[in-house]
Write a protein that holds these residues in place. Structure first.
Motif, PDB file in Angstrom:
ATOM      1  N   LYS A 177       0.832  -1.209   0.000  1.00 25.81           N
ATOM      2  CA  LYS A 177       0.000   0.000   0.000  1.00 25.81           C
ATOM      3  C   LYS A 177       0.865   1.257   0.000  1.00 25.81           C
ATOM      4  N   GLU A 178       1.961   1.217   0.774  1.00 24.59           N
ATOM      5  CA  GLU A 178       2.861   2.367   0.782  1.00 24.59           C
ATOM      6  C   GLU A 178       3.487   2.578  -0.601  1.00 24.59           C
ATOM      7  N   GLU A 179       3.846   1.488  -1.245  1.00 24.29           N
ATOM      8  CA  GLU A 179       4.421   1.599  -2.591  1.00 24.29           C
ATOM      9  C   GLU A 179       3.403   2.169  -3.580  1.00 24.29           C
ATOM     10  N   GLU A 180       2.166   1.652  -3.501  1.00 29.02           N
ATOM     11  CA  GLU A 180       1.112   2.138  -4.389  1.00 29.02           C
ATOM     12  C   GLU A 180       0.791   3.610  -4.140  1.00 29.02           C
ATOM     13  N   ARG A 181       0.789   3.995  -2.845  1.00 28.59           N
ATOM     14  CA  ARG A 181       0.475   5.380  -2.491  1.00 28.59           C
ATOM     15  C   ARG A 181       1.466   6.357  -3.126  1.00 28.59           C
ATOM     16  N   ARG A 182       2.713   6.013  -3.188  1.00 26.22           N
ATOM     17  CA  ARG A 182       3.729   6.904  -3.751  1.00 26.22           C
ATOM     18  C   ARG A 182       3.632   7.022  -5.273  1.00 26.22           C
ATOM     19  N   TYR A 183       3.389   5.920  -5.929  1.00 30.38           N
ATOM     20  CA  TYR A 183       3.206   6.006  -7.380  1.00 30.38           C
ATOM     21  C   TYR A 183       1.893   6.711  -7.740  1.00 30.38           C
ATOM     22  N   ARG A 184       0.859   6.554  -6.878  1.00 26.12           N
ATOM     23  CA  ARG A 184      -0.377   7.285  -7.114  1.00 26.12           C
ATOM     24  C   ARG A 184      -0.154   8.779  -6.983  1.00 26.12           C
ATOM     25  N   PHE A 185       0.621   9.182  -6.002  1.00 30.16           N
ATOM     26  CA  PHE A 185       0.958  10.591  -5.819  1.00 30.16           C
ATOM     27  C   PHE A 185       1.642  11.148  -7.077  1.00 30.16           C
ATOM     28  N   LEU A 186       2.580  10.378  -7.612  1.00 31.97           N
ATOM     29  CA  LEU A 186       3.307  10.814  -8.799  1.00 31.97           C
ATOM     30  C   LEU A 186       2.368  10.937 -10.003  1.00 31.97           C
ATOM     31  N   ALA A 187       1.471   9.946 -10.158  1.00 32.08           N
ATOM     32  CA  ALA A 187       0.543   9.971 -11.293  1.00 32.08           C
ATOM     33  C   ALA A 187      -0.465  11.108 -11.161  1.00 32.08           C
ATOM     34  N   GLU A 188      -0.989  11.335  -9.940  1.00 29.19           N
ATOM     35  CA  GLU A 188      -1.978  12.390  -9.740  1.00 29.19           C
ATOM     36  C   GLU A 188      -1.391  13.766 -10.051  1.00 29.19           C
ATOM     37  N   LYS A 189      -0.176  14.028  -9.621  1.00 34.83           N
ATOM     38  CA  LYS A 189       0.441  15.320  -9.869  1.00 34.83           C
ATOM     39  C   LYS A 189       0.578  15.594 -11.366  1.00 34.83           C
ATOM     40  N   HIS A 190       0.951  14.581 -12.105  1.00 35.87           N
ATOM     41  CA  HIS A 190       1.162  14.800 -13.530  1.00 35.87           C
ATOM     42  C   HIS A 190      -0.148  14.735 -14.315  1.00 35.87           C
ATOM     43  N   CYS A 191      -1.160  14.091 -13.767  1.00 34.87           N
ATOM     44  CA  CYS A 191      -2.492  14.202 -14.363  1.00 34.87           C
ATOM     45  C   CYS A 191      -2.987  15.638 -14.251  1.00 34.87           C
ATOM     46  N   ASN A 192      -2.792  16.237 -13.080  1.00 39.56           N
ATOM     47  CA  ASN A 192      -3.183  17.636 -12.907  1.00 39.56           C
ATOM     48  C   ASN A 192      -2.393  18.555 -13.837  1.00 39.56           C
ATOM     49  N   LEU A 193      -1.117  18.226 -14.038  1.00 41.16           N
ATOM     50  CA  LEU A 193      -0.318  19.014 -14.966  1.00 41.16           C
ATOM     51  C   LEU A 193      -0.878  18.917 -16.383  1.00 41.16           C
ATOM     52  N   SER A 194      -1.256  17.712 -16.799  1.00 42.60           N
ATOM     53  CA  SER A 194      -1.833  17.533 -18.129  1.00 42.60           C
ATOM     54  C   SER A 194      -3.147  18.293 -18.265  1.00 42.60           C
ATOM     55  N   LEU A 195      -3.968  18.268 -17.209  1.00 40.65           N
ATOM     56  CA  LEU A 195      -5.224  19.014 -17.248  1.00 40.65           C
ATOM     57  C   LEU A 195      -4.979  20.515 -17.342  1.00 40.65           C
ATOM     58  N   THR A 196      -3.972  20.995 -16.633  1.00 32.60           N
ATOM     59  CA  THR A 196      -3.646  22.416 -16.699  1.00 32.60           C
ATOM     60  C   THR A 196      -3.218  22.811 -18.102  1.00 32.60           C
ATOM     61  N   ILE A 197      -2.401  21.975 -18.737  1.00 28.09           N
ATOM     62  CA  ILE A 197      -1.973  22.257 -20.116  1.00 28.09           C
ATOM     63  C   ILE A 197      -3.168  22.229 -21.060  1.00 28.09           C
ATOM     64  N   ALA A 198      -4.064  21.238 -20.867  1.00 26.83           N
ATOM     65  CA  ALA A 198      -5.243  21.141 -21.733  1.00 26.83           C
ATOM     66  C   ALA A 198      -6.142  22.367 -21.573  1.00 26.83           C
ATOM     67  N   GLN A 199      -6.322  22.842 -20.335  1.00 27.84           N
ATOM     68  CA  GLN A 199      -7.133  24.037 -20.113  1.00 27.84           C
ATOM     69  C   GLN A 199      -6.513  25.257 -20.779  1.00 27.84           C
ATOM     70  N   LEU A 200      -5.194  25.350 -20.705  1.00 22.89           N
ATOM     71  CA  LEU A 200      -4.515  26.468 -21.352  1.00 22.89           C
ATOM     72  C   LEU A 200      -4.690  26.409 -22.864  1.00 22.89           C
ATOM     73  N   MET A 201      -4.593  25.210 -23.428  1.00 22.65           N
ATOM     74  CA  MET A 201      -4.770  25.063 -24.871  1.00 22.65           C
ATOM     75  C   MET A 201      -6.195  25.406 -25.286  1.00 22.65           C
ATOM     76  N   ASN A 202      -7.178  24.984 -24.490  1.00 20.72           N
ATOM     77  CA  ASN A 202      -8.565  25.329 -24.811  1.00 20.72           C
ATOM     78  C   ASN A 202      -8.813  26.824 -24.688  1.00 20.72           C
ATOM     79  N   LYS A 203      -8.164  27.434 -23.705  1.00 21.88           N
ATOM     80  CA  LYS A 203      -8.352  28.868 -23.481  1.00 21.88           C
ATOM     81  C   LYS A 203      -7.716  29.699 -24.575  1.00 21.88           C
TER      82      LYS A 203
END
Length: 363
Positions: A161-187
């Motif tokens: 669970k600790e291992e999964e939690r850390r990789y989830r943290f990494l994936a969530e941060k970069h998902c948010n980054l991708s969403l931010t880029i997509a919002q900027l492109m749409n804007k």
């Protein structure tokens, strides 16, 4: 569960902790370092972009003060301002990337190193305690491994669970980054695409509404073409009205006295230009190079009467459109070529006495 299986379960749990300490956390540290370099590179790019589009805007301002390119100057200024706004939006995205991704990863990797190391030490201590208890039970002749088995299984689940939690943290941060880029492109992307099409239309309108200044070579070609047209006009007689009817049979007689019918009588000429078909039934049409039988001795109002060699139809046509069949064909005049370049001048003799006398010559 056998002791071999218990030992394998224990090694698997230790492997998870070692992976987090030796691979995940060092990898996260490298990501943070690369992210900082990424931001520094963008800051340099942003600074250069600001200078570039500021210079582009100044050139647009120069165009505003010209007589020919004011609308183009306005387009250039709008493009420069739009690109500068886009750079500012990207700058805001990188600030978010620094605060919400890099800083969070950097803080977590520092804390996680101590946390995972402490969790591993506690686990190994519990394993040692359980192993000591099993040794004591074995000496008394009674050994219960059920509790130890449950402990190993629960410990492995916690480690995973600790291992999964850390990789989830990494994936969530970069998902948010991708969403931010997509919002900027749409804007910015949709509006920029629409404005770019409008700018292109403005540029095309200037090309269509006002003729551009020809280059020097084009100006020379235009002058030569005008000279060629003037030369052709001098050769062509002015055309009057088309005669109302064909020639009389008397005019169609050949020198031998026979009546020219278009086959045996009349002069043979060659068409040097094409004569397009006309709704006027009294006009003759033909193509360049066709043989034409002329059935009148002289032009009338600049018109000749005749028939095509391969056509029974007869009619009037401009006299300047044909030439004698025995005359060498005129070479085509390339566009932009000097029509006087091939003119050969005859040698002239002058009686000018102002030049120096040759030795021994009597004048």
């Amino acid at each position: 569960m056998s002791s071999a299986n218990l030992d394998q379960l224990h090694r698997s749990t230790l492997g998870v902790y070692e992976s987090l300490l030796d691979q995940f956390n060092p990898g996260l540290q490298r990501l943070v370092a690369l992210g900082k370099t990424y931001i520094q590179a963008f800051q340099a790019l942003s600074s250069t972009s600001e200078e570039y589009f500021h210079a582009l805007g100044r050139m647009g301002e120069q165009a505003l003060h010209t007589l020919s390119s004011r609308s183009l100057g306005d387009v250039i200024i709008q493009i420069a301002e739009s690109q500068r706004r886009l750079t500012n939006e990207l700058d805001g995205m990188f600030r978010w990337f620094h605060s919400e991704v890099l800083r969070e990863m950097e803080n977590n990797v520092k804390l996680d190193k101590d946390f995972i190391a402490g969790s591993r030490r506690r686990y190994e201590m519990e394993v040692h305690n359980h192993a000591s208890a099993l040794d004591r039970q074995q000496r008394r002749g009674h050994q219960d491994v059920v509790e130890y088995t449950h402990f190993l299984r629960d410990s492995q689940k916690d480690a995973l669970k600790e291992e999964e939690r850390r990789y989830r943290f990494l994936a969530e941060k970069h998902c948010n980054l991708s969403l931010t880029i997509a919002q900027l492109m749409n804007k910015m992307g949709g509006a920029l695409h629409q404005r770019a099409e409008e700018w292109g239309d403005c540029v095309n309108e200037t090309r269509a509404s006002r003729p551009r200044t020809p280059s020097r070579m084009e100006q020379m070609g235009m002058r030569e073409e005008e000279r060629a047209q003037q030369w052709t006009k001098r050769e062509e007689p002015s055309l009057g009205r088309v005669p109302s009817r064909g020639p009389s049979p008397v005019l169609m007689r050949s020198r031998s006295g026979s009546l020219g019918d278009g086959l045996g009588g009349g002069r043979l000429m060659r068409a040097i230009v094409s004569c397009a078909p006309s709704p006027n039934p009294t006009l003759l049409d033909f193509s360049m190079g066709d043989a034409i039988t002329v059935l009148v001795p002289e032009p009338r109002n600049g018109w000749l009467y005749g028939k095509g060699q391969n056509s029974p139809r007869q009619g009037w046509f401009p006299a300047s459109y044909v030439e004698p069949l025995d005359q060498a064909p005129r070479p085509p005049l390339p566009r932009g070529t000097n029509p006087f370049a091939t003119v050969k001048l005859k040698p002239t003799v002058t009686n000018d006495r102002s030049g120096p006398r040759a030795p021994g010559r009597i004048i």
